[in-house]
Design a protein around this motif. Structure first.
Motif, PDB file in Angstrom:
ATOM      1  N   VAL A   1      -5.983  36.535 -18.713  1.00 30.05           N
ATOM      2  CA  VAL A   1      -6.011  37.485 -17.590  1.00 30.05           C
ATOM      3  C   VAL A   1      -4.589  37.716 -17.084  1.00 30.05           C
ATOM      4  N   GLU A   2      -3.863  36.639 -16.850  1.00 33.08           N
ATOM      5  CA  GLU A   2      -2.492  36.750 -16.354  1.00 33.08           C
ATOM      6  C   GLU A   2      -1.609  37.536 -17.317  1.00 33.08           C
ATOM      7  N   GLU A   3      -1.725  37.208 -18.617  1.00 30.40           N
ATOM      8  CA  GLU A   3      -0.886  37.871 -19.617  1.00 30.40           C
ATOM      9  C   GLU A   3      -1.194  39.357 -19.708  1.00 30.40           C
TER      10      GLU A   3
ATOM     11  N   GLN B   1      -6.411  21.106 -26.988  1.00 39.34           N
ATOM     12  CA  GLN B   1      -7.036  22.389 -27.342  1.00 39.34           C
ATOM     13  C   GLN B   1      -6.588  23.542 -26.459  1.00 39.34           C
ATOM     14  N   VAL B   2      -5.866  23.276 -25.351  1.00 40.66           N
ATOM     15  CA  VAL B   2      -5.419  24.362 -24.474  1.00 40.66           C
ATOM     16  C   VAL B   2      -4.499  25.332 -25.201  1.00 40.66           C
ATOM     17  N   ILE B   3      -3.911  24.908 -26.321  1.00 38.08           N
ATOM     18  CA  ILE B   3      -2.991  25.766 -27.067  1.00 38.08           C
ATOM     19  C   ILE B   3      -3.736  26.780 -27.924  1.00 38.08           C
ATOM     20  N   GLU B   4      -5.050  26.591 -28.111  1.00 34.83           N
ATOM     21  CA  GLU B   4      -5.785  27.397 -29.089  1.00 34.83           C
ATOM     22  C   GLU B   4      -5.965  28.849 -28.665  1.00 34.83           C
ATOM     23  N   VAL B   5      -6.104  29.091 -27.363  1.00 39.68           N
ATOM     24  CA  VAL B   5      -6.401  30.447 -26.888  1.00 39.68           C
ATOM     25  C   VAL B   5      -5.524  30.771 -25.691  1.00 39.68           C
ATOM     26  N   GLY B   6      -4.985  31.990 -25.663  1.00 37.99           N
ATOM     27  CA  GLY B   6      -4.330  32.476 -24.466  1.00 37.99           C
ATOM     28  C   GLY B   6      -2.898  32.025 -24.285  1.00 37.99           C
TER      29      GLY B   6
ATOM     30  N   PRO C   1      -1.632  50.306 -13.261  1.00 37.32           N
ATOM     31  CA  PRO C   1      -2.054  49.486 -12.111  1.00 37.32           C
ATOM     32  C   PRO C   1      -3.261  48.611 -12.446  1.00 37.32           C
ATOM     33  N   ALA C   2      -3.054  47.642 -13.292  1.00 32.51           N
ATOM     34  CA  ALA C   2      -4.139  46.742 -13.696  1.00 32.51           C
ATOM     35  C   ALA C   2      -4.318  45.637 -12.668  1.00 32.51           C
ATOM     36  N   TYR C   3      -5.569  45.159 -12.558  1.00 27.91           N
ATOM     37  CA  TYR C   3      -5.896  44.046 -11.667  1.00 27.91           C
ATOM     38  C   TYR C   3      -6.645  42.981 -12.462  1.00 27.91           C
ATOM     39  N   GLY C   4      -6.736  41.803 -11.872  1.00 22.36           N
ATOM     40  CA  GLY C   4      -7.403  40.700 -12.546  1.00 22.36           C
ATOM     41  C   GLY C   4      -8.386  40.000 -11.644  1.00 22.36           C
ATOM     42  N   GLN C   5      -9.265  39.201 -12.251  1.00 19.14           N
ATOM     43  CA  GLN C   5     -10.200  38.375 -11.493  1.00 19.14           C
ATOM     44  C   GLN C   5     -10.421  37.063 -12.233  1.00 19.14           C
ATOM     45  N   CYS C   6     -10.021  35.972 -11.598  1.00 24.37           N
ATOM     46  CA  CYS C   6     -10.267  34.635 -12.110  1.00 24.37           C
ATOM     47  C   CYS C   6      -9.854  33.646 -11.018  1.00 24.37           C
ATOM     48  N   MET C   7     -10.164  32.392 -11.218  1.00 23.35           N
ATOM     49  CA  MET C   7      -9.783  31.353 -10.273  1.00 23.35           C
ATOM     50  C   MET C   7      -8.263  31.236 -10.228  1.00 23.35           C
TER      51      MET C   7
ATOM     52  N   SER D   1      -5.722  44.340 -27.548  1.00 22.27           N
ATOM     53  CA  SER D   1      -5.676  44.577 -26.097  1.00 22.27           C
ATOM     54  C   SER D   1      -5.092  45.952 -25.784  1.00 22.27           C
ATOM     55  N   THR D   2      -4.284  46.505 -26.679  1.00 23.83           N
ATOM     56  CA  THR D   2      -3.753  47.858 -26.504  1.00 23.83           C
ATOM     57  C   THR D   2      -4.880  48.871 -26.388  1.00 23.83           C
ATOM     58  N   ALA D   3      -5.960  48.628 -27.102  1.00 25.23           N
ATOM     59  CA  ALA D   3      -7.075  49.575 -27.119  1.00 25.23           C
ATOM     60  C   ALA D   3      -7.681  49.751 -25.725  1.00 25.23           C
ATOM     61  N   SER D   4      -7.705  48.698 -24.923  1.00 21.07           N
ATOM     62  CA  SER D   4      -8.268  48.818 -23.578  1.00 21.07           C
ATOM     63  C   SER D   4      -7.478  49.816 -22.743  1.00 21.07           C
ATOM     64  N   LEU D   5      -6.156  49.762 -22.851  1.00 19.85           N
ATOM     65  CA  LEU D   5      -5.324  50.698 -22.103  1.00 19.85           C
ATOM     66  C   LEU D   5      -5.482  52.117 -22.650  1.00 19.85           C
TER      67      LEU D   5
END
Length: 614
Positions: free
Chosen positions: A77-79, A341-346, A90-96, A45-49
């Motif tokens: 997204v939150e993380e 399975q919620v523990i698997e990702v994110g 100044p990052a922004y996010g989009q999700c429910m 994720s560092t690469a995106s910045l």
């Protein structure tokens, strides 16, 4: 601000530096597809910045105006937004259900983190900010804004392998593999307009990547991690191979003692193993179903143990609170987390001891990734206890735990058992192109389990290509996407509202709806089945237990289309289906927008969540 940001990342890992060089080189060579395979925890994720810095420093500003980083879950997204903002970006996010002041549904800011769900809708002419206005026919939507934003961005698809189905056995399903097919179609359209695309994963699926290359008709530039090479990296022009020994060596020397248990009672065995080590380490128990997780949680709580239960049927507020408490306990005391399975990702948590139900290899890799995450924890062992319920082999079903393909799960268990019998260790975190002495890298196991599978769905692709045609507008896109119920999910989200006061809940009453008290449920978890022809009740007991009914009708919250008031209506299954097929309900001469079903009284508590199991 940008110079301060640049200084924060001056000491990048060698693999991240090579990734940035490869992306820049690829874009300049007008071949804008890059595939990146780097281990979990390496800092992708560092690469995106960093790419954002390259745009704003003038190195890539002729090729892109922003970075759009696409992830599979809202938690990521939150993380990522929080992590970027802590560094002054100044990052922004989009999700429910995302924080409104940090949301940008049109992808205009310099860097946006989005779930794949929102990204796919925006890309397919349904701007998420105007979804309901489109449904009501008030507008055709400003769909060209987010499409322009993606066409002028470096588009990064993170953990894309999660969109690949676990198995190819169910290809008779009409919309099988729609998420993977959607991604393939989107990438092909991005490449058509020369928009840069980066595919990132820690768990590469060779079969999926080969299918993608065949469909796209292009050869991607590749950055892959290979602990088998002696050099720090090998640059082959279109492919770079890296081995960051500072990162690899501690993880290759880390031991994950594996025990495989065959039983006919997963819960009983999991509790038995847990009791032997409780109080000596941080334990993670991963279950395939909520019913199993709740059963184990109740048993361990009754024994006076410190436990936390985490699954998908909690309100947003309670889930966030549980994660805060869990992080605090992991840093202070020994605790036990019982999860699905919620523990698997994110979820960035680090445990010492794993007890898990059997699952296909891709899921097990994700679960093992929750123990021993910190590279600095040298000299420790991280035991894995894998429990296989043999009773499913006697049942006339093809699903293990009614969740995973039975054959793929059996094949995974047999492969792991064979390696154990040969006294070979598995490198669960570090990939390699060959076996390393008695260490077998996880990517070679994945190639053994997932080979020669094809997932492309011609029917889904036909729908999407028609939507993306210049001659179609958002109203057509809305009609077609409604047929699929979702471009990504196997089923749509059906929010359930949990209120502390049920005495006020009567039809035609006005209420205030708080987003943090919503449970993002799926129809089947509520005892419902959503088909193209209607909404059916498949388990009446679950429906009655979990949802508020009035004279066999659902009590639900709706927003009047001409105002902003939320009112309660009593609706039939047929009327609910109208909401999902039209995206609104006609009733009493008005049009209403669905907001949530109302949970039954006593159907929810903050410890165990929404009681959708029997």
């Amino acid at each position: 601000m940008w110079m301060q940001f640049r200084r924060l990342f001056k000491d990048l890992r060698v693999g991240i530096r090579l990734l940035l060089d490869l992306v820049e080189r690829t874009i300049e060579e007008n071949a804008p597809l890059v595939s990146v395979d780097l281990p979990t925890g390496y800092g992708k994720s560092t690469a995106s910045l960093e790419l954002l810095w390259e745009i704003y420093s003038g190195n890539l500003d002729h090729y892109a105006e922003r970075v759009v980083h696409v992830v599979p879950t809202r938690c990521l997204v939150e993380e990522f937004v929080e992590r970027a903002r802590q560094k002054g970006i100044p990052a922004y996010g989009q999700c429910m259900f995302f924080t409104p002041e940090l949301k940008d549904p049109y992808f205009i800011p310099p860097i946006v983190f989005s779930t794949i769900d929102s990204y796919a809708l925006n890309f397919c002419k349904i701007p998420v900010a105007e979804f309901e206005s489109l449904a009501l026919g008030r507008t055709l939507g400003h769909f060209d804004i987010p499409r322009y934003a993606t066409f002028s961005a470096i588009n990064i698809f993170d953990e894309y392998h999660l969109l690949v189905p676990n198995d190819a056995k169910s290809q008779d399903e009409k919309y099988f593999a729609k998420a993977w097919t959607t991604l393939m179609v989107i990438i092909k359209e991005l490449l058509r307009v020369k928009a840069p695309v980066v595919l990132e994963t820690a768990t590469p699926r060779t079969d999926a990547l080969n299918e993608l290359k065949t469909y796209l008709g292009v050869i991607p530039r590749v950055l892959s991690y290979d602990a088998a090479i002696d050099q720090e990296y090998i640059d082959q022009g279109t492919k770079i191979i890296v081995n960051d020994k500072e990162f690899s060596d501690p993880l290759l020397n880390r031991e994950y003692p594996l025990s495989i248990h065959a039983t006919s009672d997963f819960c009983k065995k999991a509790i038995e193993i847990c009791m032997k080590v409780a109080g000596t380490c941080n334990i993670l128990i991963v279950c395939n179903t909520i019913a199993q997780a709740v059963s184990i949680y109740r048993d361990l709580r009754a024994r006076g143990l410190s436990t936390i239960l985490l699954h998908s049927q909690f309100t947003i507020q309670d889930r966030e609170q549980k994660l805060r408490v869990l992080r605090d306990q992991l840093s202070k005391n020994y605790t036990i987390a019982i999860c699905t399975q919620v523990i698997e990702v994110g979820v960035n948590l680090d445990f010492d001891f794993l007890i898990t139900d059997a699952a296909p290899l891709a899921s097990l890799i994700q679960r093992v990734g929750r123990i021993g995450r910190d590279v600095r924890r040298e000299g420790e062992q991280f035991p894995i206890h894998l429990i296989y319920d043999v009773s499913y082999e006697q049942k006339d079903i093809k699903l293990y735990s009614n969740v995973y393909p039975l054959e793929t799960t059996k094949q995974t268990i047999q492969l792991l058992a064979d390696l154990k019998n040969q006294e070979k260790r598995i490198s669960w975190r570090i990939p390699a192109s060959r076996k390393l002495d008695k260490i077998v890298p996880y990517n070679l196991l994945a190639e053994e389990i997932y080979r020669n599978q094809e997932f492309y769905n011609q029917q889904v692709a036909g729908i999407l290509n028609a939507i993306l045609s210049p001659s179609t507008d958002p109203s057509y896109a809305m009609l077609q996407i409604t047929r699929l119920h979702s471009l990504i999910r196997d089923s749509m989200i059906m929010p359930v509202y949990v209120t502390p006061d049920y005495s006020e809940l009567k039809p035609n009453e006005l209420i205030v709806l708080y987003a943090e008290r919503l449970v993002p449920a799926k129809p089947y978890s509520l005892g419902l089945e959503l088909h193209e022809t209607g909404l059916k009740i498949c388990n009446r007991d679950v429906v009655r237990k979990s949802l508020k009914l009035i004279d066999d009708k659902f009590l639900a919250a709706f927003e009047e289309s001409e105002g902003e008031q939320i009112c309660l209506l009593s609706v039939s299954a047929e009327e609910l289906y109208e909401c999902f097929s039209r995206c609104f309900l006609r009733k009493n001469g008005k049009r209403y927008l669905f907001r949530a079903l109302i949970a039954n009284e006593n159907a929810y508590n903050s410890e165990e969540g929404l009681m959708t199991w029997l």
